[in-house]
Design an enzyme around this catalytic site. Structure first.
Site, PDB file in Angstrom:
ATOM      1  N   ASP A 193      30.190  38.794  31.788  1.00 25.82           N
ATOM      2  CA  ASP A 193      30.652  38.582  32.845  1.00 25.82           C
ATOM      3  C   ASP A 193      31.923  37.454  32.858  1.00 25.82           C
ATOM      4  O   ASP A 193      31.738  36.811  32.683  1.00 25.82           O
ATOM      5  CB  ASP A 193      29.591  37.880  33.211  1.00 25.82           C
ATOM      6  CG  ASP A 193      29.573  37.946  35.339  1.00 25.82           C
ATOM      7  OD1 ASP A 193      28.471  38.400  35.813  1.00 25.82           O
ATOM      8  OD2 ASP A 193      29.648  36.633  35.815  1.00 25.82           O
ATOM      9  N   ASN A 237      38.628  34.354  43.346  1.00 24.68           N
ATOM     10  CA  ASN A 237      39.013  35.180  44.284  1.00 24.68           C
ATOM     11  C   ASN A 237      39.195  34.777  45.810  1.00 24.68           C
ATOM     12  O   ASN A 237      40.414  34.510  46.557  1.00 24.68           O
ATOM     13  CB  ASN A 237      37.946  36.246  45.113  1.00 24.68           C
ATOM     14  CG  ASN A 237      37.400  37.408  44.336  1.00 24.68           C
ATOM     15  OD1 ASN A 237      38.431  37.993  43.877  1.00 24.68           O
ATOM     16  ND2 ASN A 237      36.169  37.921  44.032  1.00 24.68           N
ATOM     17  N   HIS A 287      41.287  37.881  47.256  1.00 27.73           N
ATOM     18  CA  HIS A 287      40.777  39.404  46.294  1.00 27.73           C
ATOM     19  C   HIS A 287      41.952  40.058  45.357  1.00 27.73           C
ATOM     20  O   HIS A 287      41.393  40.649  44.257  1.00 27.73           O
ATOM     21  CB  HIS A 287      39.755  40.375  47.645  1.00 27.73           C
ATOM     22  CG  HIS A 287      38.913  41.089  47.253  1.00 27.73           C
ATOM     23  ND1 HIS A 287      39.011  42.018  46.647  1.00 27.73           N
ATOM     24  CD2 HIS A 287      37.788  40.326  47.441  1.00 27.73           C
ATOM     25  CE1 HIS A 287      37.646  42.605  46.778  1.00 27.73           C
ATOM     26  NE2 HIS A 287      36.515  41.327  46.945  1.00 27.73           N
ATOM     27  N   ASP A 290      40.995  41.454  42.271  1.00 25.08           N
ATOM     28  CA  ASP A 290      41.356  43.475  41.382  1.00 25.08           C
ATOM     29  C   ASP A 290      42.344  42.928  40.296  1.00 25.08           C
ATOM     30  O   ASP A 290      41.756  43.808  39.332  1.00 25.08           O
ATOM     31  CB  ASP A 290      41.690  44.078  42.450  1.00 25.08           C
ATOM     32  CG  ASP A 290      41.069  44.493  43.889  1.00 25.08           C
ATOM     33  OD1 ASP A 290      39.356  43.294  43.635  1.00 25.08           O
ATOM     34  OD2 ASP A 290      41.247  44.594  44.358  1.00 25.08           O
ATOM     35  N   GLU A 339      32.006  42.047  38.648  1.00 23.43           N
ATOM     36  CA  GLU A 339      32.783  41.529  37.145  1.00 23.43           C
ATOM     37  C   GLU A 339      31.844  41.159  35.778  1.00 23.43           C
ATOM     38  O   GLU A 339      32.239  40.011  35.113  1.00 23.43           O
ATOM     39  CB  GLU A 339      33.274  40.086  37.957  1.00 23.43           C
ATOM     40  CG  GLU A 339      32.939  39.737  38.868  1.00 23.43           C
ATOM     41  CD  GLU A 339      31.538  38.864  38.653  1.00 23.43           C
ATOM     42  OE1 GLU A 339      30.666  39.554  38.489  1.00 23.43           O
ATOM     43  OE2 GLU A 339      31.214  37.526  37.202  1.00 23.43           O
TER      44      GLU A 339
HETATM   45  P1  GH3 Z   1      29.441  33.105  37.351  1.00 27.61           P
HETATM   46  O1  GH3 Z   1      30.423  32.025  36.052  1.00 27.61           O
HETATM   47  O2  GH3 Z   1      27.760  32.140  36.851  1.00 27.61           O
HETATM   48  O3  GH3 Z   1      29.139  34.810  36.992  1.00 27.61           O
HETATM   49  O4  GH3 Z   1      29.693  32.855  38.428  1.00 27.61           O
HETATM   50  P2  GH3 Z   1      31.232  34.121  39.625  1.00 27.61           P
HETATM   51  O5  GH3 Z   1      30.845  33.325  40.662  1.00 27.61           O
HETATM   52  O6  GH3 Z   1      31.504  34.518  38.637  1.00 27.61           O
HETATM   53  O7  GH3 Z   1      29.111  35.228  39.637  1.00 27.61           O
HETATM   54  P3  GH3 Z   1      28.618  35.741  41.055  1.00 27.61           P
HETATM   55  O8  GH3 Z   1      27.921  36.442  40.602  1.00 27.61           O
HETATM   56  O9  GH3 Z   1      28.523  34.252  41.680  1.00 27.61           O
HETATM   57  O10 GH3 Z   1      29.883  36.156  42.492  1.00 27.61           O
HETATM   58  C1  GH3 Z   1      31.041  37.435  41.381  1.00 27.61           C
HETATM   59  C2  GH3 Z   1      32.279  37.486  42.452  1.00 27.61           C
HETATM   60  O11 GH3 Z   1      32.887  38.673  42.092  1.00 27.61           O
HETATM   61  C3  GH3 Z   1      31.608  38.086  43.757  1.00 27.61           C
HETATM   62  C4  GH3 Z   1      32.396  39.242  44.621  1.00 27.61           C
HETATM   63  O12 GH3 Z   1      32.506  38.751  45.199  1.00 27.61           O
HETATM   64  C5  GH3 Z   1      33.498  39.647  43.002  1.00 27.61           C
HETATM   65  N1  GH3 Z   1      33.791  41.076  42.994  1.00 27.61           N
HETATM   66  C6  GH3 Z   1      32.586  42.135  42.678  1.00 27.61           C
HETATM   67  N2  GH3 Z   1      32.940  42.208  42.804  1.00 27.61           N
HETATM   68  C7  GH3 Z   1      35.240  42.453  42.477  1.00 27.61           C
HETATM   69  C8  GH3 Z   1      35.633  43.320  42.782  1.00 27.61           C
HETATM   70  O13 GH3 Z   1      35.571  44.576  42.855  1.00 27.61           O
HETATM   71  N3  GH3 Z   1      37.116  42.520  42.725  1.00 27.61           N
HETATM   72  C9  GH3 Z   1      36.884  41.268  43.457  1.00 27.61           C
HETATM   73  N4  GH3 Z   1      38.687  40.557  43.920  1.00 27.61           N
HETATM   74  N5  GH3 Z   1      35.814  40.775  43.764  1.00 27.61           N
HETATM   75  C10 GH3 Z   1      34.972  41.216  43.457  1.00 27.61           C
HETATM   76 MG    MG Z   2      31.176  36.159  37.026  1.00 27.51          MG
HETATM   77 MG    MG Z   3      28.147  38.238  38.082  1.00 30.27          MG
END
Ligand code: GH3
Ligand code: MG
Ligand code: MG
Length: 305
Positions: free
Chosen positions: A171, A179, A184, A188, A214
């Protein structure tokens, strides 16, 4: 790559005839003289097509067909029945069991070749579609539905044949703030590059999958805990070294990883969801201990689902 075809028939004459009739098709023909050898060879070779005699001595062709269709390793292989009987109900029974076609003996050479070609053509389209629909559009790694299917197969093989499989959950750290800070589209791009990195660093027999957002699930076939730890550590290091440059800035992207190995479980306790739970717990620990690190999963005393 030439197509491989497996012929299962108890008559050596039929095999000789098939060799002659299919010689010009440019395929590799394998032979099995009874049901058991046929099933074993099908499992091992995973041919593109099976030509299956209906009248086999120990198991009937229909029974062999049923067994091939319930085994995930062979379920997708098209089957053409070879039958002396021309009664409608025999043909219908074959189709109902999942056969794609039948050829009546004695073979009409041109018809046999045409039916084999048609079955192989359909198989090629099927494989192409299956591969495309299983690939994640953004990152180019396998998607969640492929993960479920492949992990299920790996766990069955571990339970049945004592094979070893490891699972790494990865992760990206603080992805939300990446982001938020750089937009965003930059997020990506990081995911795209991460997909490529996974392909480069893992073995071709491993399966990197996008688990969601992610988070990635990496299936490592025939890999024990120590091997998985080495792979995970290498991935972590390489990602942390990778320079990401939105505009003129240098951004450091790191990930946390959690490992679960099938050897943590007794065979009767081994399931996909338990392995995911253990890897997830280890990932959670890696986050809690400060991120950008690898943690190895431990099995809880009371296995949780
Ligand atoms: P942690 O270190 O605890 O994992 O913190 P984090 O910010 O990575 O975790 P969190 O689950 O809070 O956030 C995940 C983010 O990933 C939120 C979402 O907007 C972003 N995300 C998910 N899928 C995609 C994608 O396909 N593209 C982009 N740019 N962002 C994405
Ligand atoms: Mg994360
Ligand atoms: Mg996550």
């Amino acid at each position: 790559m030439p197509h491989t075809v497996l012929a299962i028939d108890d008559s050596p004459d039929v095999h000789r005839l098939l060799d002659v009739r299919l010689k010009l098709e440019g395929l590799i023909l394998h032979h099995a003289l009874d049901a058991e050898a046929g099933l074993a060879t099908a499992r091992e070779l995973r041919p593109d097509l099976i030509l299956l005699d209906v009248d086999l001595p120990t198991l009937t062709g229909f029974e062999v067909c049923q067994r091939l269709k319930v085994d995930p390793a062979t379920a997708q292989i098209p089957i053409i029945f070879l039958t002396g009987a021309t009664e409608v109900h025999t043909k219908v029974q074959g189709f109902d069991l999942g056969a794609v076609d039948y050829v009546t003996k004695p073979f009409e050479p041109a018809e046999l070749r045409a039916r084999v070609r048609a079955a192989l053509r359909t198989k090629r389209y099927h494989d192409l579609l299956a591969a495309r629909s299983n690939v994640d559009g953004l990152t180019g790694v396998w998607n969640r539905s492929y993960f479920n299917q492949r992990m299920g197969d790996e766990v069955s093989a571990a339970v049945r044949y004592g094979r070893t499989v490891s699972l790494i959950m990865l992760d990206v750290d603080n992805f939300k703030s990446l982001n938020d800070s750089y937009g965003h589209p930059f997020g990506d791009r990081v995911l795209e590059d991460l997909g490529e990195l996974l392909h480069t660093l893992l073995r071709t027999t491993d399966a990197p999958c996008r688990y969601g957002g992610e988070e990635f699930a990496l299936i490592l076939s025939e890999t024990n805990e120590a091997g998985a730890q080495i792979s995970a550590e290498r991935l972590r290091e390489r990602l942390a070294e990778c320079p990401f440059r939105p505009g003129d800035k240098h951004v450091k992207v790191t990930a946390s990883l959690g490992i679960a190995c099938s050897t943590l479980f007794e065979p009767k306790e081994l399931t996909v969801s338990r392995m995911v739970t253990v890897a997830d717990d280890a990932l959670y620990r890696a986050k809690a201990e400060g991120r950008n690190r690898v943690c190895v999963g431990r099995r809880n005393k009371d296995v949780r689902d």
